[in-house]
Design a protein around this motif. Sequence first.
Motif, mmCIF file in Angstrom:
data_model
loop_
_atom_site.group_PDB
_atom_site.id
_atom_site.type_symbol
_atom_site.label_atom_id
_atom_site.label_comp_id
_atom_site.label_asym_id
_atom_site.label_seq_id
_atom_site.Cartn_x
_atom_site.Cartn_y
_atom_site.Cartn_z
ATOM 1 N N UNK A 1 -12.616 5.098 7.691
ATOM 2 C CA UNK A 1 -12.310 4.199 6.580
ATOM 3 C C UNK A 1 -11.897 4.934 5.317
ATOM 4 N N UNK A 2 -12.183 6.238 5.217
ATOM 5 C CA UNK A 2 -11.771 6.973 4.022
ATOM 6 C C UNK A 2 -10.321 7.441 4.097
ATOM 7 N N UNK A 3 -9.644 7.120 5.179
ATOM 8 C CA UNK A 3 -8.213 7.419 5.301
ATOM 9 C C UNK A 3 -7.413 6.291 4.664
ATOM 10 N N UNK A 4 -6.677 6.599 3.608
ATOM 11 C CA UNK A 4 -5.892 5.578 2.916
ATOM 12 C C UNK A 4 -4.694 5.162 3.756
ATOM 13 N N UNK A 5 -4.331 3.888 3.648
ATOM 14 C CA UNK A 5 -3.136 3.391 4.322
ATOM 15 C C UNK A 5 -1.950 3.561 3.377
ATOM 16 N N UNK B 1 5.544 -10.794 10.176
ATOM 17 C CA UNK B 1 4.790 -9.550 10.062
ATOM 18 C C UNK B 1 5.223 -8.750 8.847
ATOM 19 N N UNK B 2 6.531 -8.677 8.614
ATOM 20 C CA UNK B 2 7.024 -7.959 7.443
ATOM 21 C C UNK B 2 6.532 -8.615 6.160
ATOM 22 N N UNK B 3 6.544 -9.930 6.123
ATOM 23 C CA UNK B 3 6.053 -10.641 4.935
ATOM 24 C C UNK B 3 4.573 -10.333 4.694
ATOM 25 N N UNK B 4 3.773 -10.309 5.773
ATOM 26 C CA UNK B 4 2.349 -9.992 5.638
ATOM 27 C C UNK B 4 2.157 -8.567 5.111
ATOM 28 N N UNK B 5 2.939 -7.622 5.621
ATOM 29 C CA UNK B 5 2.808 -6.233 5.178
ATOM 30 C C UNK B 5 3.212 -6.076 3.718
ATOM 31 N N UNK B 6 4.299 -6.715 3.318
ATOM 32 C CA UNK B 6 4.740 -6.645 1.932
ATOM 33 C C UNK B 6 3.705 -7.256 0.991
ATOM 34 N N UNK B 7 3.108 -8.358 1.423
ATOM 35 C CA UNK B 7 2.146 -9.069 0.578
ATOM 36 C C UNK B 7 0.817 -8.328 0.463
ATOM 37 N N UNK B 8 0.354 -7.741 1.567
ATOM 38 C CA UNK B 8 -0.989 -7.163 1.603
ATOM 39 C C UNK B 8 -1.058 -5.723 1.093
ATOM 40 N N UNK B 9 0.051 -4.999 1.149
ATOM 41 C CA UNK B 9 -0.003 -3.574 0.832
ATOM 42 C C UNK B 9 1.055 -3.186 -0.200
ATOM 43 N N UNK B 10 0.986 -3.746 -1.407
ATOM 44 C CA UNK B 10 2.013 -3.470 -2.423
ATOM 45 C C UNK B 10 2.000 -2.036 -2.935
ATOM 46 N N UNK B 11 0.907 -1.297 -2.719
ATOM 47 C CA UNK B 11 0.818 0.076 -3.214
ATOM 48 C C UNK B 11 1.218 1.106 -2.154
ATOM 49 N N UNK B 12 1.531 0.673 -0.964
ATOM 50 C CA UNK B 12 1.835 1.594 0.129
ATOM 51 C C UNK B 12 3.338 1.835 0.258
ATOM 52 N N UNK B 13 3.685 2.746 1.165
ATOM 53 C CA UNK B 13 5.088 2.992 1.517
ATOM 54 C C UNK B 13 5.340 2.397 2.899
ATOM 55 N N UNK B 14 6.324 1.502 2.983
ATOM 56 C CA UNK B 14 6.640 0.842 4.242
ATOM 57 C C UNK B 14 7.908 1.431 4.848
ATOM 58 N N UNK C 1 7.364 4.489 20.321
ATOM 59 C CA UNK C 1 6.388 5.483 20.776
ATOM 60 C C UNK C 1 6.778 6.888 20.315
ATOM 61 N N UNK C 2 8.070 7.207 20.348
ATOM 62 C CA UNK C 2 8.526 8.520 19.877
ATOM 63 C C UNK C 2 8.225 8.687 18.396
ATOM 64 N N UNK C 3 8.457 7.655 17.632
ATOM 65 C CA UNK C 3 8.171 7.706 16.196
ATOM 66 C C UNK C 3 6.676 7.891 15.944
ATOM 67 N N UNK C 4 5.837 7.181 16.685
ATOM 68 C CA UNK C 4 4.397 7.281 16.502
ATOM 69 C C UNK C 4 3.878 8.680 16.845
ATOM 70 N N UNK C 5 4.473 9.309 17.854
ATOM 71 C CA UNK C 5 4.029 10.644 18.252
ATOM 72 C C UNK C 5 4.489 11.715 17.270
ATOM 73 N N UNK C 6 5.704 11.544 16.747
ATOM 74 C CA UNK C 6 6.249 12.569 15.858
ATOM 75 C C UNK C 6 5.788 12.390 14.417
ATOM 76 N N UNK C 7 5.729 11.154 13.946
ATOM 77 C CA UNK C 7 5.334 10.868 12.571
ATOM 78 C C UNK C 7 4.335 9.712 12.561
ATOM 79 N N UNK C 8 3.113 9.947 13.002
ATOM 80 C CA UNK C 8 2.130 8.853 13.061
ATOM 81 C C UNK C 8 1.842 8.285 11.670
ATOM 82 N N UNK C 9 1.944 6.978 11.512
ATOM 83 C CA UNK C 9 1.646 6.350 10.218
ATOM 84 C C UNK C 9 0.142 6.175 10.055
#
Length: 281
Positions: A139-143, A159-172, A238-246
């Motif tokens: 839980x101490x890992x910031x999103x 899903x995009x609308x939920x992400x934009x609404x819930x995480x305004x301080x993050x990088x999408x 899957x390639x993106x997740x392995x190379x640059x895990x968010x």
Amino acid sequence: MTQTLLFACDLSAENRAAYARSIRLANESGARLDVLHVLDPYLPHRVLHDLEEAVVADMQAMLTDLREDYALSAPSVMLQTVAGAPYAEIVREAYDRDADMIVLGSHRKRGQPDLIAGTTLARVLRSAPCPVLSVSQPANRDWEDILVPVDFSLASRHTLREALKRFPESRLTLLHAWNIAGERVLGSDQNYARWRDSEVARLRCQLERETDQLMSELDSVPEVELVLEQGDPLEVLLTRLRRQPPDLLALSSRGQLGRQSAITEALLCEPHCDIMLCRAW
């Protein structure tokens, strides 16, 4: 109206990360945290009564320990037990409480997608009235970095609308996988290559317009990058997740009755990162 965050607690070691994350989310959003444990309904009544007190005490003890471990403030909390089938009770309580999000610990069957369909997580996903968060990271890992696969579907837009609404301080990072017919046969032809490039450019413009329209509906929006990659959607993701895990993957849940999509199943059985799954509505 106060938001409600529903955390399904099973008191396992794997559940601690999700419990801590739910406490942190409740503090950050000002939501009430409802912690729910589902008991076996076939136990004798007297056993259930005694077990209920013990489970509530354990949930409270774990809450105290996690707050100390992660230096978290105390949110508004309600601890409760119910008896029944875990997935059915979690979904029912989410409807009854008008929950804003359901948080579950990650109990993934690593590398065995055929075993995912019968898990509590998969069953909750098929019927949940709100986004479902599957947590495996501390839980101490910031999103800070959030990956959102996008296409032109209703589920993807939601899903995009939920992400934009819930995480305004993050990088999408918005990831779109494209595949244009004829590439394998005509890829070396110059005329085809020019047409393909123009089609990809048109696709990018369309995605940018849709993203800008969604962002215009919100008061505060995060930093957004649109990435287009050629290939099969699952392989690209899957390639993106392995190379640059968010830090977090915001994924559309498109499972049919009784079964999740191939993308959802593949991701649920591999612990790349925390996952927020959203239905189309």
